[in-house]
Design an enzyme around this catalytic site. Structure first.
Site, PDB file in Angstrom:
ATOM      1  N   ASP A  57       0.857  -1.264   0.081  1.00  0.00           N
ATOM      2  CA  ASP A  57      -0.095  -0.099  -0.014  1.00  0.00           C
ATOM      3  C   ASP A  57       0.901   1.346  -0.061  1.00  0.00           C
ATOM      4  O   ASP A  57       0.703   2.256  -0.712  1.00  0.00           O
ATOM      5  CB  ASP A  57      -1.064   0.254   1.368  1.00  0.00           C
ATOM      6  CG  ASP A  57      -1.985  -0.616   1.021  1.00  0.00           C
ATOM      7  OD1 ASP A  57      -2.413  -1.130  -0.167  1.00  0.00           O
ATOM      8  OD2 ASP A  57      -2.563  -1.138   2.055  1.00  0.00           O
ATOM      9  N   ARG A 136       0.101   5.240  16.787  1.00  0.00           N
ATOM     10  CA  ARG A 136      -0.355   6.460  16.048  1.00  0.00           C
ATOM     11  C   ARG A 136      -0.044   7.908  16.045  1.00  0.00           C
ATOM     12  O   ARG A 136       0.568   8.573  15.446  1.00  0.00           O
ATOM     13  CB  ARG A 136      -1.910   6.207  15.367  1.00  0.00           C
ATOM     14  CG  ARG A 136      -2.360   4.928  14.943  1.00  0.00           C
ATOM     15  CD  ARG A 136      -1.385   4.454  13.996  1.00  0.00           C
ATOM     16  NE  ARG A 136      -1.890   3.266  13.512  1.00  0.00           N
ATOM     17  CZ  ARG A 136      -1.156   2.084  12.781  1.00  0.00           C
ATOM     18  NH1 ARG A 136       0.358   2.486  13.070  1.00  0.00           N
ATOM     19  NH2 ARG A 136      -1.527   0.776  12.296  1.00  0.00           N
ATOM     20  N   ASP A 165      -7.151   4.239  11.988  1.00  0.00           N
ATOM     21  CA  ASP A 165      -6.052   4.659  11.942  1.00  0.00           C
ATOM     22  C   ASP A 165      -5.943   6.076  11.195  1.00  0.00           C
ATOM     23  O   ASP A 165      -5.270   6.814  11.536  1.00  0.00           O
ATOM     24  CB  ASP A 165      -4.998   3.639  11.276  1.00  0.00           C
ATOM     25  CG  ASP A 165      -4.664   2.598  12.009  1.00  0.00           C
ATOM     26  OD1 ASP A 165      -4.775   2.616  13.377  1.00  0.00           O
ATOM     27  OD2 ASP A 165      -4.396   1.330  11.585  1.00  0.00           O
ATOM     28  N   SER A 216      -4.368  -8.491   7.453  1.00  0.00           N
ATOM     29  CA  SER A 216      -3.863  -6.985   7.485  1.00  0.00           C
ATOM     30  C   SER A 216      -3.059  -7.070   8.970  1.00  0.00           C
ATOM     31  O   SER A 216      -3.765  -7.197   9.911  1.00  0.00           O
ATOM     32  CB  SER A 216      -4.744  -6.062   7.336  1.00  0.00           C
ATOM     33  OG  SER A 216      -4.370  -4.821   7.845  1.00  0.00           O
TER      34      SER A 216
HETATM   35  N1  ARG Z   1      -8.587  -2.453  15.377  1.00  0.00           N
HETATM   36  C1  ARG Z   1      -7.359  -2.069  15.715  1.00  0.00           C
HETATM   37  C2  ARG Z   1      -7.349  -0.537  16.076  1.00  0.00           C
HETATM   38  O1  ARG Z   1      -8.261   0.273  15.303  1.00  0.00           O
HETATM   39  C3  ARG Z   1      -5.886  -2.466  14.983  1.00  0.00           C
HETATM   40  C4  ARG Z   1      -5.769  -2.016  13.821  1.00  0.00           C
HETATM   41  C5  ARG Z   1      -4.598  -2.421  13.035  1.00  0.00           C
HETATM   42  N2  ARG Z   1      -4.362  -1.957  11.907  1.00  0.00           N
HETATM   43  C6  ARG Z   1      -3.992  -2.489  10.874  1.00  0.00           C
HETATM   44  N3  ARG Z   1      -3.592  -1.646   9.775  1.00  0.00           N
HETATM   45  N4  ARG Z   1      -4.036  -3.872  10.620  1.00  0.00           N
HETATM   46  O2  ARG Z   1      -6.702  -0.069  16.749  1.00  0.00           O
END
Ligand code: ARG
Length: 423
Positions: A57, A136, A165, A216
């Protein structure tokens, strides 16, 4: 009446408007530049700092932004994920980037993000230790710092439009430097995975389709998040190839193992009596607890963007430490503080999940929590066995447990007459 299955995905990213983050410049001597705002800036409109993981990506995003006429500078954050950073850097430079930063943020991650979360026993919806969510705001901060240094007017991330995210990156960037434009190419272009691969191949970006994970994945010291693919059906058991840090409790050793965790002011400082820095402590505990299958989480999570999603995590150190820390608090904090703290903990987890790390409420909660941690000192003995981390003993110099009052044996000094009339 038909039940509503969710709410319309309205994301309020304006909630931190007017908020001035505390300057964190070189706080506590950390080698780290936090001088994000201020100074004479002539921010390059066509210069962008892209958060770069080394995956498909973000590589396609780098190339695509270059084709849109941007000068792309990548920033790869080392937060303890198992990725070859040197390779990622080279890949960035082969994907159109004019410059590639790799920043070791592990120390800051532990000190400024993981430990505050541990002090808050932070578990979103009572289960998710927020491993991804915690990285993040740090990545956003590093990006803003690079943008300042490079005089770039924009930052970009490779998040899709379905998770939180993207919201976290945008809300945090906004709080740190509202002048920065945030670009989200992956969210906006609607490429399918196949189209991305074709695009990459056509532009000479190395793609390892055969080794591409069916999930992912997001990983750092505090844990690993696994989403998508076969996991999307809540009936499916997560296959064993989804896990890397933990063994299946079923296959875990048939013997128990004990670990003694020493805390000072709510922060773990030693394992089995051996003093360690935060990074080493978390890494050792990830190995130790992971070997016993501790820290697997499989949940239906309520996303900020309005729908439920099936999420799998493995966070051996996080779960072991939170279990131990919570227990030590029962020994050292009084009833009313514990009750109030529980409410703050829920709020802390929600704010972190929603990306409000740099916000007035989150800072106020931090102050409250830090005050409570003054007395969270001592040693907790935890048994690791077949997927469970169970507290088996604890002691503390700041304990307010009084055995001579609690005892039912000889030596009891509890004055029953106090309660004769009231009970
Ligand atoms: N659901 C989790 C969160 O929002 C994990 C996110 C993981 N990100 C990913 N790109 N797989 O914090």
């Amino acid at each position: 009446k038909e039940r509503t299955k969710g709410f319309s995905p309205f994301v309020n990213v304006g909630g931190t408007a007017g908020y001035k983050p505390v300057p964190l410049k070189k706080r506590d001597g950390l080698v780290w530049f936090f001088d994000i705002k201020g100074g004479e800036q002539n921010m390059g409109e066509k210069k962008v700092v892209l958060a770069y993981s080394g995956g498909l990506d973000t590589s396609v995003a780098a190339m695509w932004l270059t084709e849109q006429g941007y000068e792309v500078i990548t920033m790869t954050a080392d937060v303890g994920q198992s990725v070859d950073l040197e390779k990622a850097k080279n890949k960035a430079l082969h994907s159109g980037a004019s410059k590639a930063y790799v920043m070791d943020l592990k120390k800051e991650f532990v000190k400024e993000f993981v430990w505050p979360a541990l002090k808050a026993n932070a578990l979103y919806q009572g289960a998710y230790p927020l491993n991804s969510a915690l990285s993040r705001p740090l990545i956003a901060k590093a990006m803003a710092a690079v943008a300042k240094k490079e005089n770039a007017g924009a930052v970009a991330h490779g998040c899709t439009g379905k998770g939180q995210d993207q919201v976290r990156m945008e809300v945090c960037t906004n709080a740190l430097n509202p002048e920065l434009v945030v670009l989200a190419p992956v969210r906006d272009w609607h490429f399918s995975r196949e189209a991305e691969m074709e695009y990459a191949q056509a532009h000479g970006i190395p793609v390892l389709a055969t080794t591409a994970s069916p999930y992912s994945i997001d990983e750092n010291l505090w844990g690993r998040s696994i989403e998508c693919g076969i996991l999307e059906d809540p009936w499916n058991e997560p296959p064993s190839d989804a896990y890397i840090l933990t063994v299946d409790p079923w296959n875990a050793p048939d013997h128990q193992e004990f670990v003694e965790i020493s805390f000072e002011k709510g922060i773990p400082v030693a394992l089995n009596g051996e003093k360690m820095d935060g990074i080493a402590l978390i890494q050792s505990l990830n190995n130790l607890a992971g070997k016993h299958g501790v820290g697997r989480i499989d949940m239906i999570e309520d996303r900020l963007v309005g729908f439920k999603s099936r999420e799998v995590y493995e966070c051996p150190a996080a779960i072991t430490l939170i279990t131990a820390h919570k227990a030590l608090e029962t020994l050292t904090l009084d009833k009313k503080v514990l009750a109030a703290k529980k409410e703050m903990e829920t709020k802390f987890a929600e704010l972190t999940y929603e990306g409000y790390w740099y916000s007035p409420l989150k800072e106020s909660i931090d102050s409250f929590i830090n005050t409570t941690q003054e007395y969270v000192n001592g040693v907790v003995k935890v048994r690791l066995y077949k997927g469970q981390a169970v507290v088996r003993g604890m002691k503390s110099p700041s304990s307010i447990y009084q055995m001579n009052i609690a005892t039912y044996s000889e030596g009891d000094v509890f004055d029953r007459s106090n309660w004769e009339t009231s009970c």
